[in-house]
Design a protein around this motif. Sequence first.
Motif: not given
Length: 165
Positions: A146-152, A154-163
């Motif tokens: 799931x996207x992280x809503x408002x991560x940065x 309002x309106x700045x959603x982010x996709x979190x990726x891990x390695x």
Amino acid sequence: MSTLPADGFRTPTAGSSPRIRQVEETDLPELVRLDEEAFPEGPYPFFVLRQLFDLYPDHLLVLDGGESGLQGYVLVGMPRNAGRSLILSLGVTRDQRGRGHGRQLMEEVLRRLREDAVGEVELTVEPTNTAAIELYRKLGFQAEPDLRKNYFGPGADRLVMTLTL
């Protein structure tokens, strides 16, 4: 994955690729210019890049094009738990995109993180930045479902990726 010479730096020759090296304090004004070009919608202010340089000098790499100036950079934050790190930023100038420079920077910083015995790397990416998402997937990063809503904010959603390294 490409490897570097024993001194850890790529040296450009006529017609060759720019070299990857650690940032130097004298690079800061050029790094600010690069960041403003790579991220016009929200670049780091000079004072923030200065502080990040002070905190993470060993994990701030630049792509040095010689006379062309800096053409890219990658910045990694290392929390107290050194087994985990965070890619804070990866940027390449517009005229150098699509040439594999972002991949080279990421491969080099990931190589260094493995040497530092870091076990996991996380990053965030704008969900519409399909080129970056594809690069990170090719490097082995897995996206949260799931996207992280408002991560940065309002309106700045982010996709979190891990390695896992």
